[in-house]
Motif scaffolding. Structure first.
Motif, mmCIF file in Angstrom:
data_model
loop_
_atom_site.group_PDB
_atom_site.id
_atom_site.type_symbol
_atom_site.label_atom_id
_atom_site.label_comp_id
_atom_site.label_asym_id
_atom_site.label_seq_id
_atom_site.Cartn_x
_atom_site.Cartn_y
_atom_site.Cartn_z
ATOM 1 N N ASP A 1 0.831 -1.205 0.000
ATOM 2 C CA ASP A 1 0.000 0.000 0.000
ATOM 3 C C ASP A 1 0.864 1.253 0.000
ATOM 4 O O ASP A 1 0.595 2.216 -0.724
ATOM 5 N N ALA A 2 1.917 1.252 0.805
ATOM 6 C CA ALA A 2 2.828 2.391 0.855
ATOM 7 C C ALA A 2 3.558 2.558 -0.476
ATOM 8 O O ALA A 2 3.749 3.677 -0.950
ATOM 9 N N LEU A 3 3.949 1.448 -1.093
ATOM 10 C CA LEU A 3 4.612 1.497 -2.395
ATOM 11 C C LEU A 3 3.710 2.161 -3.427
ATOM 12 O O LEU A 3 4.138 3.079 -4.142
ATOM 13 N N GLU A 4 2.456 1.737 -3.494
ATOM 14 C CA GLU A 4 1.515 2.350 -4.448
ATOM 15 C C GLU A 4 1.282 3.823 -4.135
ATOM 16 O O GLU A 4 1.201 4.646 -5.048
ATOM 17 N N ASP A 5 1.196 4.171 -2.844
ATOM 18 C CA ASP A 5 0.995 5.572 -2.453
ATOM 19 C C ASP A 5 2.177 6.443 -2.882
ATOM 20 O O ASP A 5 1.987 7.544 -3.402
ATOM 21 N N ILE A 6 3.389 5.964 -2.648
ATOM 22 C CA ILE A 6 4.591 6.733 -2.989
ATOM 23 C C ILE A 6 4.679 6.940 -4.496
ATOM 24 O O ILE A 6 4.886 8.058 -4.971
ATOM 25 N N ILE A 7 4.518 5.870 -5.252
ATOM 26 C CA ILE A 7 4.633 5.964 -6.707
ATOM 27 C C ILE A 7 3.478 6.804 -7.268
ATOM 28 O O ILE A 7 3.683 7.646 -8.145
ATOM 29 N N GLY A 8 2.271 6.592 -6.761
ATOM 30 C CA GLY A 8 1.122 7.364 -7.223
ATOM 31 C C GLY A 8 1.249 8.849 -6.931
ATOM 32 O O GLY A 8 0.951 9.696 -7.772
ATOM 33 N N ALA A 9 1.702 9.190 -5.724
ATOM 34 C CA ALA A 9 1.863 10.594 -5.347
ATOM 35 C C ALA A 9 2.942 11.274 -6.184
ATOM 36 O O ALA A 9 2.784 12.422 -6.599
#
Length: 131
Positions: free
Chosen positions: A76-84
Motif C-alpha cells: 500500500d505504501a509502495l503504491e501511495d509513494i509511486i502514485g503521489a
C-alpha cells in the motif's frame, strides 16, 4: 581484440556512482528483468505488476507456491509513494530486496529486477571477477 565482450548492466544498492569507504564494497547487481507498464491503459495495480515481474525471475522458497510481497515491502505504501510522485510530476525510485534480488520501482512505472553478481544461474561464477 578480435571478439567483442558482452556488457552487463550493473548497479549497487545505492546506485552505480556511490563511493564506499571501508574494507567492504557494496554488493553489485546485474539487471535480469525489466518492465514498463501503463497502469491507466491496463487497469492493473502496480503491486500486481511487480509480483508478476518477480514471479518470472525469483524462485519461491522450497515448498512455497506463491510470492507474498508483504514479506518484503508494504504494498500500500509502495503504491501511495509511486502514485503521489506521478501526480506531482516528481521522480521517485523505491528499492527493496526480495530473496537476494534488488527490485527497483520508478515513478515512471518502470520495474527493474537485479540479481547479485556471481549468482548467475548455470555458471556459478562471477561474470565480472574482482580486480
Amino acid at each position: 581484440m578480435a571478439s567483442e565482450s558482452m556488457t552487463t548492466q550493473t548497479t549497487s544498492w545505492f546506485g552505480s556512482t556511490t563511493e564506499q569507504s571501508g574494507p567492504r564494497s557494496p554488493p553489485q547487481y546485474a539487471l535480469v528483468a525489466s518492465a514498463t507498464i501503463n497502469l491507466e491503459a491496463s487497469n492493473l495495480e502496480l503491486v500486481t505488476e511487480v509480483v508478476n515481474a518477480l514471479s518470472d525471475v525469483v524462485e519461491p522458497a522450497t515448498g512455497q507456491t506463491t510470492l507474498s510481497l508483504y514479506e518484503y515491502v508494504n504494498p500500500d505504501a509502495l503504491e501511495d509513494i509511486i502514485g503521489a510522485s506521478a501526480s506531482k510530476k516528481s521522480d521517485v525510485e523505491v528499492r527493496f530486496t526480495v530473496e537476494d534480488y534488488l527490485v527497483t520501482i520508478r515513478s515512471n512505472n518502470t520495474i527493474l529486477i537485479y540479481e547479485p553478481l556471481g549468482a548467475h544461474r548455470g555458471t556459478g561464477e562471477n561474470p565480472c571477477p574482482a580486480s
